[in-house]
Write a protein that holds these residues in place. Structure first.
Motif, PDB file in Angstrom:
ATOM      1  N   THR A  48       0.832  -1.207   0.000  1.00  0.00           N
ATOM      2  CA  THR A  48       0.000   0.000   0.000  1.00  0.00           C
ATOM      3  C   THR A  48       0.867   1.258   0.000  1.00  0.00           C
ATOM      4  OG1 THR A  48      -1.728  -1.189   1.178  1.00  0.00           O
ATOM      5  CG2 THR A  48      -1.850   1.194   1.220  1.00  0.00           C
ATOM      6  N   ASP A 169      -5.992  -1.296  -4.785  1.00  0.00           N
ATOM      7  CA  ASP A 169      -5.366  -1.886  -3.607  1.00  0.00           C
ATOM      8  C   ASP A 169      -6.277  -2.985  -3.053  1.00  0.00           C
ATOM      9  OD1 ASP A 169      -3.662  -2.388  -1.593  1.00  0.00           O
ATOM     10  OD2 ASP A 169      -4.043  -0.521  -0.463  1.00  0.00           O
ATOM     11  N   GLU A 170      -5.807  -4.205  -3.090  1.00  0.00           N
ATOM     12  CA  GLU A 170      -6.594  -5.352  -2.623  1.00  0.00           C
ATOM     13  C   GLU A 170      -8.031  -5.288  -3.121  1.00  0.00           C
ATOM     14  OE1 GLU A 170      -4.910  -7.530  -0.787  1.00  0.00           O
ATOM     15  OE2 GLU A 170      -3.400  -6.433   0.381  1.00  0.00           O
TER      16      GLU A 170
END
Ligand SMILES: Nc1ncnc2c1ncn2[C@@H]1O[C@H](COP(=O)(O)OP(=O)(O)O)[C@@H](O)[C@H]1O
Ligand SMILES: [Mg+2]
Lengths: 229, 335, 385
Positions: A48, A169-170
């Motif tokens: 991240t 992100d994810e």
């Protein structure tokens, strides 16, 4: 030349304090235009942090972040925002939609600070909403949508400013297999349209996908290895 | 001291403005001493974020200053009823001569803070913020003016005593005393008109010239001309604009025209004048900063709206003056 | 421009979403403005009424001062004053105050001179005989004395005197005649038991108002015990009193403003996690700190303006339709008859401007810093839960 160039990048949180923490240490990486790159690694490995530096969300402690030939590492926030607004679209892990606001308004929000009329903005948004098959729900509040629909609103919002790079992100953390597949299908279309895509994930379903051109595995803030498929 | 609502409002407003600018100046001082552009430390980032606070505070501060200048004139105008011999703001100001200095300092503060905001605006549009130190140095320098303004205003109101018998515009701007004001009023109408229109025309002409030529010299001239236009216009207002507005050949008051009886014509007149002068001075003031390449390019972009503003307001101001002359029932020249 | 319009729209919708949170500040704000505005409206209206009264007042009034106190003036002073150059007329006036124990109110008892003739009568006629009187609306209402009824007043010898009500006054400004009982001059002299040849004061008419001051000086020279009061002086005194009163009230209400500011500060500081996330999202998707500051600015403007206007409206209704019933209890000093008259609506731009300075400026100032703290929320914070 690569679209995104990262050289000797490091990010240290809480410098000089007892809880000083090096999230990234001397990372170098390059991502080409139109590439699909995936950052993998266990939780806490710095994915991240790296994404937010690439996406001009934060400034590095050291090193260079070159976006389309321009080093943005030392830019004041105001200009960082301008770069981010122009070049990046974000899809966050928790969607980060404003729950009490309609789908359409959520999608339009990134354009509010620009000198663009409401109708022109809507003209931009409608084709995107249609492409993502949520135009029929455009006046509903986001909190009344299902998880999959929220994901598509988040994607629509990331696309509204016609970014060159999409950062996720994810993205599949909160999705079941079917929705994850749907999401990857959308990414595939976008990639075919020429968008560069950078994803951080530890979901094998994503990083083993045929779409992925480059896998960057991370550990303790360093790049362990880069695999090109 | 008179407990007039306007006075209380002014003092409260000024104290608040002062506190805000004080906060801005202190923050500015911290930024000034700790600023290190090359650093990417968290501290530098927090300083950068503080600059937003400073701009916001000074923005509001200036807005309040503009409002307080209007309220000041309004209040001073309203309290004239309390003084024997006063017919308008001039009389109230004469009741305690500090009032004149308070008025002057208000004008000065308006221009200075306006210039500061322009510098701030330009600088924040440059990626490397080259003038951060200059900017915050000037901000700290600006602060004493605000303090002075508040002090003058306070002592002006404190020193007001309704028992005072004052003289008003009739005697101050009348022909037969030998003060500066009366000599301004006795400036003959025709030369005053000629100078006013010549200078105004010159300003319009220079505005156009500055739009097309990049010469620094022109810009300095433009600034000087704008400043002179301010002085000349004030003289013109006292000398001839006033008598056309009041339709009385002997009434030279620069404040009466702000009253309802004259349709508040003073407000647009003074506003356009201030704006014209302010924007006319900016290009010249920024010339010395052009050595910085980034500044040079950004200035050439930002300068244009300034010049348009100056041009537009000069035209408006002059039209207003011409209008009052043409539609006045007073005729000085019979044909 | 378009940008601002869009942000205003968003500010409105975001305020509506936080209704419950905004409502407290809205109420406090509105009340502060309403109290302030009531004070200013009321004093301004009273001032306007007073100006009306002064219109009927003679240019110059001559009183006699004895031992530093107002005393009855010999009527023969009038002859000598008449001889002063520029004086066209001198009239003795007979009047005094009467405390009515029954209604616990003060009346003004006045002899019918010329000034009274200018007042419009609602009904009836001016007193013609010693046993007639004309009364103001307030007196009529208090005593239930209608036209052709009777009014009993107790004179200086403690004997009840019966008057026939021959008329009731009407006037633009009811403050002027509200507490008035008009008798004939002779009846007043008898009622108060004035010494013969004495009047309450002398009303002097001067041809050229520029000479007022000179005439006043001459009178003072002629009669060292006389006190000439010009109309201008009266106006000034009235102004002083009214400004002072409203000034005092304002100073007191500064406390209310302080409370408002503390509340505003508190509200702006205590931003909820949800709001903080919202700002973070906005920044992450491309809003600059400046844009958030603009958003917050418009939110402040919307809250301020709605509260300000609501407060103004409330106080307007309060003062001019409900006779300032809340404030009048505080301002009781004016007169017992105070609540009885209707104020003529009149509003002063200066006062609105002043109120703006006393409420909006402190409100904005107290929200600047908390607002800025919100606006500089780190966009990166939304990347992590
Ligand atoms: N704002 C912050 N302050 C201090 N430490 C942080 C902050 N953000 C992240 N970290 C730390 O940095 C390291 C890297 O985090 P992150 O980049 O989120 O990793 P990943 O996304 O791979 O899980 C973690 O140990 C995390 O605790
Ligand atoms: Mg993570």
């Amino acid at each position: 030349m690569a679209y995104i160039e990262i050289e000797g990048l490091s990010k240290v949180y809480n410098v000089g304090r007892a809880d000083e923490l090096t999230a990234l240490a001397d990372v170098s990486l390059s991502i080409d235009s139109g590439e699909v790159a995936v950052l993998t690694g266990s939780s806490g490995s710095g994915k991240t942090s790296l994404l937010s530096l690439i996406g001009c969300m934060a400034r590095p402690t050291q090193g260079k972040v070159i976006i389309a030939g321009k080093d943005v590492a030392k830019l004041p926030e105001r200009f960082l925002t301008a770069v981010r607004r122009k070049r990046f679209g974000f899809i966050f892990q928790q969607f980060n939609l404003i729950r009490d606001v309609s789908v359409l308004e959520n999608v339009l929000l990134p354009l509010y600070p620009l000198d663009l009329g409401m109708s022109a903005m809507k003209d931009k948004a409608m084709p995107i909403l249609e492409k993502l098959k949520i135009s029929h729900k455009k006046n509903l509040k986001v909190k009344n949508l299902s998880g999959g629909e929220q994901q598509r609103v988040a994607i629509a919002r990331a696309l509204i400013n016609e970014p060159e790079v999409i950062i996720a992100d994810e993205p599949t953390a909160h999705l079941d297999r079917r929705l994850a597949q749907e999401f990857l299908d959308i990414l595939e279309v976008l990639n075919h349209e020429g968008k560069t895509i950078v994803i951080a994930t530890h979901d094998p379903f994503v990083y083993d996908n045929r779409l992925v051109g480059k896998t960057v595995s991370m550990r303790d803030g360093r790049i362990e290895g880069v695999t090109i498929h | 001291m008179i407990l007039h609502p306007g006075i209380i409002g002014l003092l409260v407003g000024s104290v608040i403005t002062l506190l805000m600018v004080f906060h801005a100046a202190v923050t500015g001082a911290i930024v000034l001493y700790r600023w290190d552009f090359s650093s990417s430390s968290q501290y530098q980032l927090s300083l950068e974020r503080k600059t937003y606070l400073v701009s916001t505070l000074v923005n509001y501060g200036l807005a309040f200053q503009v409002a307080s200048a209007v309220l000041f004139v309004y209040t001073v105008d309203d309290i004239h009823q309390l003084f024997v011999g006063a017919m308008c703001a001039t009389g109230s100001l004469n009741a305690n001569p500090i009032g004149w200095y308070a008025l002057l300092s208000k004008i000065a503060v308006l221009f200075l803070s306006g210039f500061w905001l322009a510098l701030n605006y330009v600088d924040s549009r440059l990626e490397e913020s080259p003038y951060v130190k200059l900017k915050y140095g000037l901000l700290i320098g600006l602060f004493p003016f605000l303090v002075l303004d508040l002090i003058l205003q306070f002592f002006y109101f404190l020193g007001l005593d309704p028992a005072i018998i004052t003289s008003c515009c009739g005697s101050l701007f009348g022909g037969d005393s030998n003060s500066v004001a009366s000599s301004v009023a006795s400036v003959p109408v025709v030369p005053a008109m000629i100078v006013f229109y010549l200078l105004g025309a010159g300003l319009i002409f220079l505005s156009v010239a500055v739009l097309y030529f990049v010469s620094d010299l022109l810009r300095y001239l433009y600034a000087v001309l704008s400043a002179s236009f301010f002085v000349v216009s004030i003289v013109a207002i006292i000398s001839f604009v006033s008598i056309y507005i009041y339709e009385l050949p002997t009434h030279h008051c620069p404040f009466d025209m702000l009253q309802r009886g004259y349709h508040f014509v003073g407000y647009p007149l003074y506003f356009t004048l201030f704006l014209a002068v302010y924007f006319g001075m900016l290009p010249g003031l920024f010339c010395p900063l052009k050595r910085n390449v980034g500044m040079n390019t950004i200035l050439s972009k930002i300068e244009r709206p300034w010049i348009y503003w100056c041009l537009g307001n000069t035209v408006l101001c002059m039209s207003l003056v011409t209008y009052t002359i043409c539609f006045s029932n007073l005729t000085l020249f019979s044909d | 421009m378009i940008k601002h319009l869009k942000i205003i729209e968003y500010a409105l919708s975001s305020l509506l979403r936080r209704k419950t949170k905004i409502i407290a500040i809205f109420i406090a704000y509105t009340l502060t403005v309403a109290t302030l505005a009531s004070v200013l409206f009321l004093t301004h209206a009273l001032k306007t009424e007073a100006t009306h009264i002064l219109q009927g007042v003679p240019d110059l009034i001559v009183q006699r001062i004895l031992g530093g106190r107002h005393d009855l003036i010999p009527v023969d002073y009038a002859e000598k004053i008449k001889d002063i150059f520029g004086v066209s007329e001198v009239k003795p006036r007979y009047w005094g105050y009467y405390y009515d124990a029954l209604t616990e109110a003060n009346y003004t008892v006045m002899g019918a001179g010329d000034a009274a003739l200018e007042l419009k009568l609602l009904d009836g006629k001016l007193p013609a005989t010693e046993f007639e009187c004309a009364v103001g609306k307030g007196v009529a209402a208090l005593r239930g004395a209608d036209y052709s009824n009777e009014l009993i007043l107790v004179n200086s010898r403690n004997i009840g005197v019966l008057f026939d009500v021959s008329g009731i006054f009407q006037s633009d400004s009811s403050l002027l005649t509200n507490d008035l009982v008009l008798l004939t001059n002779e009846a007043v002299i008898d009622f108060f038991g004035f010494e013969p040849g004495r009047a309450t004061d002398l009303a002097v008419t001067v041809q050229n108002s520029n000479e007022l001051q000179t005439v006043a000086v001459k009178i003072k020279k002629l009669f060292p015990d006389a006190r000439p009061i010009t109309k201008r002086e009266l106006t000034r005194t009235y102004d002083m009193v009214f400004n002072w009163r409203s000034g005092m009230m304002l100073t007191v209400f500064c406390a209310a403003i302080m409370a408002l500011c503390i509340m505003a500060w508190d509200k702006a500081t205590g931003i909820s996690a949800e709001e903080k996330l919202e700002i973070g999202i906005l920044k992450a998707i491309g809003w600059d700190t400046d844009d958030v500051l603009i958003l917050k600015f418009w939110e402040g403007v919307i809250v301020s303006m709605t509260s300000f206007l609501t407060g103004l409206l409330l106080s307007y209704v309060h003062v001019f339709y409900f006779d300032a019933f809340v404030l009048s209890t505080i301002l009781k000093g004016w007169s017992v008859l105070f609540p009885a008259f209707q104020l003529t609506p009149s509003v002063n731009v200066l006062h609105i401007f002043t109120m703006f300075f006393l409420t909006v400026v402190p409100y904005i100032a107290s929200t600047v810093i908390p607002t800025w703290k919100t606006a500089v929320t780190d966009p990166e914070s939304v990347m992590r839960g």
